[in-house]
Design a protein around this motif. Structure first.
Motif, short mmCIF file in Angstrom:
data_model
loop_
_atom_site.label_atom_id
_atom_site.label_comp_id
_atom_site.label_asym_id
_atom_site.label_seq_id
_atom_site.Cartn_x
_atom_site.Cartn_y
_atom_site.Cartn_z
N THR A 188 -6.04 -3.35 -0.78
CA THR A 188 -6.38 -1.97 -0.44
C THR A 188 -5.15 -1.08 -0.48
N GLY A 189 -5.26 0.03 -1.20
CA GLY A 189 -4.19 1.03 -1.22
C GLY A 189 -3.13 0.81 -2.25
N PRO A 226 0.84 -1.20 0.00
CA PRO A 226 0.00 0.00 0.00
C PRO A 226 0.87 1.25 0.00
N ASN A 227 0.39 2.28 -0.69
CA ASN A 227 1.18 3.50 -0.84
C ASN A 227 0.62 4.61 0.04
N ASP A 228 0.66 4.38 1.37
CA ASP A 228 0.10 5.38 2.29
C ASP A 228 0.89 5.42 3.58
N ASP A 242 2.06 1.49 7.56
CA ASP A 242 2.65 1.36 8.90
C ASP A 242 2.29 0.01 9.52
N ARG A 243 1.02 -0.36 9.44
CA ARG A 243 0.57 -1.60 10.05
C ARG A 243 1.22 -2.81 9.37
N GLY A 260 2.07 6.21 7.06
CA GLY A 260 1.27 6.77 8.13
C GLY A 260 -0.08 6.11 8.27
N GLY A 261 -0.43 5.23 7.30
CA GLY A 261 -1.70 4.53 7.32
C GLY A 261 -1.51 3.02 7.33
N ILE A 262 -2.11 2.36 6.31
CA ILE A 262 -2.03 0.89 6.25
C ILE A 262 -0.58 0.43 6.16
N TRP A 290 -3.89 -6.38 6.62
CA TRP A 290 -4.01 -5.88 5.24
C TRP A 290 -4.49 -7.01 4.36
#
Length: 379
Positions: A369-370, A30-32, A38-39, A34-36, A365
């Motif tokens: 998504t993302g 995922p390319n976010d 990170d998890r 601070g969001g997914i 994940w």
């Protein structure tokens, strides 16, 4: 149909220099930040847990590093390299800095994943570090147009020998601040201690060991056990970060605090590199670049202690807890106003350790998504 319980993400585990961690294609994540993402990074490495028992992390910052790679759209680069530092015992995922040790694995990974073509007998790879907006030039051995990990190069902190990878950081001056000296001063006072704040490959705060009550040749265990020293350096580096325009750095690994002293083993300077809550077992590559530059820059805290060679191209041998790291530097200008760094390079090695898939819970994940492009991740 019930969802599967595991998401499998293609990855290759590398030792890069004296660090270790997985390399991913950006298209598989995922390319976010601070969001997914990170998890996913925390689940892959097994953080937060001091032993990272539920992931592939090695229970210390040097073995909890991740590189995310893609083909670059820039005219001055072949590969984009996004570095991720996962903290073993906290949920902090840091995207603020670069890792020069892991850089040594980027070229072989890019070739073997079809992102660039190999030359013969060597390949030059222009690597854009997206974290610091800087380009590093890597030259690796590719006999007959293929990657090789076998060779005669040795680096302290790693057993045996391997194929050399030369990394040139000369285009990394002002990596985060766009200035060699972010405050415009060659030295200043922070909490009654004289420091130099410099930015080459990484923002750094350099302090004399004697100024904080140390010899400078202490072992990593000795320094790690000195919690008052760690706390003092942490307060100082956060103030340094504020002065350098980096904002609140309490959850970042930059600016890097480095403690220096006169050499005792025939080198140019002795260094203890903090990462930042404990002492590096050897020395970071980016930290070596900044420190080597400070050694040849007139008026810095490091230049006071450095025993410099007289040749124009200076090999700066930095003594660290695991041995020596040597940076080849060349500059022009004998005073601060006319100083220009012309070369800052060193040799690292890498080795591919395993390739396959990292498995994380699909609840973290779903593998889809993302994503910004088609992925090989399998949920």
């Amino acid at each position: 149909m019930e969802p599967r319980m595991i998401t499998r993400i293609p990855a290759v585990m590398y030792r890069g220099g004296t660090s270790k961690g997985p390399l991913f294609l950006a298209s598989d994540l995922p390319n976010d930040p601070g969001g997914i993402l990170d998890r996913v990074m925390l689940a892959a490495m097994g953080s937060p847990h001091p032993r990272q028992i539920d992931g592939i992390g090695g229970a210390e910052s040097l073995t909890s590093k991740i590189a995310i790679i893609s083909k670059s759209a820039r005219s001055d680069a072949d590969i984009d390299y996004f570095f991720v530092q996962v903290n073993p015992d906290s949920p902090i995922v840091d995207y603020a800095s670069n890792c020069g040790n892991m850089l040594s694995a980027v070229g072989p990974f890019a070739i073997e994943n079809g992102l660039i073509a190999a030359g013969d007998p060597t390949t030059t790879v222009r690597i854009y570090n997206t974290n610091t907006d800087s380009v590093i030039i890597a030259e690796l051995q590719t006999p007959n147009g293929t990657t090789t990990y076998e060779g005669d190069a040795a680096i302290d902190g790693v057993n045996g020998t391997a194929s050399p990878v030369r990394l040139n950081f000369v285009k990394s001056v002002g990596s985060k601040t766009k200035k060699l000296l972010p405050t415009g001063k060659v030295r200043e006072i922070i909490q009654d201690v004289e420091v130099t704040l410099i930015d080459v490959a990484v923002p750094m705060m350099i302090v004399s060991a004697a100024a904080v009550g140390k010899r400078g040749n202490e072992s990593k265990p000795e320094l790690d056990a000195d919690r008052p020293l760690i706390a003092r350096l942490e307060k100082m580096r956060n103030e340094a970060g504020r002065r350098m325009g980096l904002g609140d750095t309490s959850n970042l690994v930059i600016p890097k605090p480095v403690m220096v002293s006169a050499p005792t083993k025939g080198g140019v300077i002795a260094s203890r590199d903090f990462v930042p809550y404990n002492c590096h077992a050897t020395h970071s590559v980016t930290g070596a670049m900044a420190l080597a530059t400070a050694c040849i820059l007139p008026g810095t805290v490091a230049s006071d202690l450095a025993v410099l060679p007289k040749s124009q191209v200076k090999k700066i041998a930095i003594e660290h807890p695991g041995g020596v790291i040597e940076v080849e530097t060349e500059s022009v200008g004998s005073d601060l106003a006319g100083f220009e760094l012309k070369q800052a390079s060193l040799i690292r090695t890498c080795r591919k350790l395993f390739e396959g898939w990292i498995c994380i819970p699909s609840s973290v994940w779903d593998g889809k998504t993302g994503l910004q492009s088609p992925s090989r991740a399998v949920a």
